[in-house]
Design a protein around this motif. Sequence first.
Motif, PDB file in Angstrom:
ATOM      1  N   UNK A 152      33.985  28.296  46.633  1.00 24.71           N
ATOM      2  CA  UNK A 152      33.844  27.401  45.884  1.00 24.71           C
ATOM      3  C   UNK A 152      33.581  28.324  44.546  1.00 24.71           C
ATOM      4  N   UNK A 153      33.406  27.477  43.067  1.00 26.74           N
ATOM      5  CA  UNK A 153      33.769  28.482  42.288  1.00 26.74           C
ATOM      6  C   UNK A 153      35.221  28.969  42.069  1.00 26.74           C
ATOM      7  N   UNK A 154      35.304  30.422  40.944  1.00 25.64           N
ATOM      8  CA  UNK A 154      34.321  30.949  40.472  1.00 25.64           C
ATOM      9  C   UNK A 154      33.607  31.251  39.415  1.00 25.64           C
ATOM     10  N   UNK A 155      32.416  31.247  39.742  1.00 27.44           N
ATOM     11  CA  UNK A 155      31.519  31.763  38.483  1.00 27.44           C
ATOM     12  C   UNK A 155      31.045  32.872  37.833  1.00 27.44           C
ATOM     13  N   UNK A 156      32.126  33.842  37.441  1.00 26.45           N
ATOM     14  CA  UNK A 156      31.923  35.063  37.024  1.00 26.45           C
ATOM     15  C   UNK A 156      33.300  35.398  37.398  1.00 26.45           C
ATOM     16  N   UNK A 157      33.897  36.301  36.500  1.00 23.78           N
ATOM     17  CA  UNK A 157      35.347  36.996  36.239  1.00 23.78           C
ATOM     18  C   UNK A 157      34.384  37.685  35.872  1.00 23.78           C
ATOM     19  N   UNK A 158      34.208  39.106  36.606  1.00 28.99           N
ATOM     20  CA  UNK A 158      33.828  40.922  36.448  1.00 28.99           C
ATOM     21  C   UNK A 158      35.296  41.492  36.435  1.00 28.99           C
ATOM     22  N   UNK A 159      35.522  42.502  36.139  1.00 34.85           N
ATOM     23  CA  UNK A 159      36.538  43.750  36.162  1.00 34.85           C
ATOM     24  C   UNK A 159      36.063  45.259  37.117  1.00 34.85           C
ATOM     25  N   UNK A 160      36.915  45.714  37.465  1.00 31.38           N
ATOM     26  CA  UNK A 160      36.669  47.547  37.955  1.00 31.38           C
ATOM     27  C   UNK A 160      36.194  48.383  37.222  1.00 31.38           C
TER      28      UNK A 160
END
Length: 283
Positions: A124-132
């Motif tokens: 389900x989601x996504x609920x957040x998008x981060x970056x490496x």
Amino acid sequence: MNTRRIGALIGAATLALTLTACGDDSGGTSTSGSGTAGAGGGSGAIKIGIKFDQPGLGLKDGNTYSGFDVDVANYVAKELGRSPVTFIQAPSKQREDLIATGQVELIFATYSITDERKQKVSFAGPYFVAGQDLLVAADSDIAGPEDLDGKKLCSVTGSTSAQKVKDSYPGVQLQNFDTYSKCLDLVVNGQLDALTTDNTILAGYAAQPAYKGKLKVVGKTFSEERYGVGLKKGDVALCEKVNTALKKMVDSGDWQKAVDANFGPAGFKVDTSTNPPKTDACS
């Protein structure tokens, strides 16, 4: 009516009541992890996988749990009408097994959505998008992944981060551990040159009192990590309920409150061009 006839009737009635009771017991909703996961969720207690050693995201301190993943998990569980919540440690390499074996129903553990993982679990989601990104010693001259050739890089077995760097920069000397926290002192002491994972995780480590001023996030992201909620493969009903809860969290402003409370102290700047993200269709 004779005594034998009366006894037979009483016996038949008793048998019917017994069978009815057995039917209610077997057909009721189970509150165990595996019992409800296949039916789009249920009622009662719920077991949720999180990380235990990621400040700002999923951290266990005694009997207290804190972090952005924890806040989102608690919100979703409340919207599902599930309580109490029991948090289970979900190391990166064990996440798929925890879901498959029914030890947890949901996982909120910086769990990046990938095609490979979709072969084993649903999201389900996504609920957040981060970056490496990279975490290095405060006096390090490493300015990005292009400076890692010949350097000792730490990551965690089962994460997507390590393989991405290795594929792009073959000269990296990759050293895997079972948790990110085991890498920190080695980077501070110069035994390792850098730690790589999502910028959200790295910011939480750098902000810890023990490492403040000793570690820094390079600040040059080189991937997009879409955090999803792991659940049993094919459970579309539960996926849709989680997505509904996530949308409500964003629309109500509670998502932003969780972001501010957990990432604000680390001075982490959330990328508003990708956050808050729209949820994917469940399949």
